[in-house]
Design an enzyme around this catalytic site. Structure first.
Site, PDB file in Angstrom:
ATOM      1  N   HIS A   1       2.661  -3.214   3.927  1.00 29.01           N
ATOM      2  CA  HIS A   1       1.216  -2.943   3.971  1.00 29.01           C
ATOM      3  C   HIS A   1       0.389  -4.167   3.596  1.00 29.01           C
ATOM      4  O   HIS A   1       0.744  -4.944   2.730  1.00 29.01           O
ATOM      5  CB  HIS A   1       0.843  -1.719   3.130  1.00 29.01           C
TER       6      HIS A   1
ATOM      7  N   GLU B   1      -2.666   1.233   2.089  1.00 29.06           N
ATOM      8  CA  GLU B   1      -1.589   1.995   1.437  1.00 29.06           C
ATOM      9  C   GLU B   1      -2.002   2.392   0.035  1.00 29.06           C
ATOM     10  O   GLU B   1      -1.782   3.513  -0.408  1.00 29.06           O
ATOM     11  CB  GLU B   1      -0.299   1.160   1.381  1.00 29.06           C
TER      12      GLU B   1
HETATM   13 ZN    ZN Z   1       3.033  -1.550  -2.073  1.00 20.15          ZN
END
Ligand code: ZN
Length: 284
Positions: free
Chosen positions: A103, A149
């Site tokens: 991410h 995220e």
């Molecule tokens: Zn992470």
């Protein structure tokens, strides 16, 4: 995560929690918080484990503790963001897809080098290595650098929704989100038949010591797709100080060893290439 609202229901004006990371650097550990709808939205912060221990000792001695809380954290509302997606189309079965990724976002206290800059780099690099070596596997290998995220996982949810029609053809998903130190192998979730294949592939990584297959694999970003479609999922596993530094001001690039980074990329490249290229689909 839900502590501040629980404290507010009992009349608290602010909430401090003990950082969930281990002691060692006296750094607070940033994380997400969710307010309940039925409680005042009080300020909330994490204090370093060492400072939490100090407060505890003072309280145990019966001392009166006064805390002056000055915070700059604030919410600026919703903005549009995007996942970054690139792929090497498969030479025989391009509709079958192997996803690798990490991410792009991080907590702003550090640089996010380990969480998750390193994960993005090694998965991207795995794909670049295949391209550079002219190794186009049977199936498509897709690298996805997910957004958001840390405070909502919406990149992972958006990937699932945008690619819903091809998720049944996702052969495997792999996330690197626990650091890029010395790799030890992979976590794996899936059928025992697929696990045996993953274990056999990992044995190719003996020269760099990354052969271990842990009982559970996956990652926060691939989770929405994996859960809904039962896709075999892997996580890159490493040994090192990830948990101590991630979400803290110590998550900076000088902690990343280029040799470890290269080994992580190699481990992901080998696992991904073989799964994408072998004659039968993983688990069959
Ligand atoms: Zn992470």
């Amino acid at each position: 995560m839900s502590g501040p609202s629980r404290a507010a229901r009992h009349g608290a004006v602010a909430a401090l929690i003990r950082s969930i990371g281990p002691t060692g650097l006296r750094l607070p550990h940033t994380g997400v918080l969710q307010y309940g709808p039925d409680a005042p939205k009080i300020p909330a912060a994490a204090v370093a484990a060492e400072d939490a221990d100090l407060l505890q000792r003072m309280a145990s001695r019966g001392q009166r503790i006064v805390v002056r809380l000055q915070m700059e954290a604030h919410f600026e509302g919703e903005v549009e963001s995007a996942n970054v997606v690139g792929e090497l189309r498969g030479r025989e079965r391009p509709e079958e897809i192997v996803v690798v990724g990490g991410h792009l976002d991080s907590w702003d206290v550090g640089a996010g080098a380990s969480d998750d800059g390193g994960g993005c780099i090694v998965t991207w690099e795995a794909l670049r290595l295949m391209k550079k070596l002219g190794m186009r596997p049977r199936r498509t290998v897709r690298v996805v650098l997910f957004t958001n995220e840390e405070n909502g996982g919406r990149g992972g949810l958006a990937y699932r929704d945008a690619h819903r029609s091809e998720l049944a053809n996702h052969v495997m998903m792999l996330e690197s989100d626990t650091g890029v130190f010395q790799p030890t192998g992979f976590g794996f979730s899936g059928t025992s038949r697929a696990r045996e294949t993953v274990r056999a592939i990992a044995s190719l990584l003996a020269p760099i010591g990354a052969t271990r297959i842990e009982s559970v694999g996956g990652g926060a970003d691939i989770e929405p797709s994996v859960r809904e479609f039962g896709i075999p999922s892997l996580s890159l596993e490493v040994e090192g100080e990830y948990f101590l530094i991630h979400h803290t001001a110590a998550d900076t690039v000088e902690r990343i060893d280029p040799a470890h980074l290269a080994k992580c990329a190699a481990a992901v490249a080998v696992m991904t290439y073989v799964v994408a290229d072998m004659p039968h689909r993983l688990g069959e």
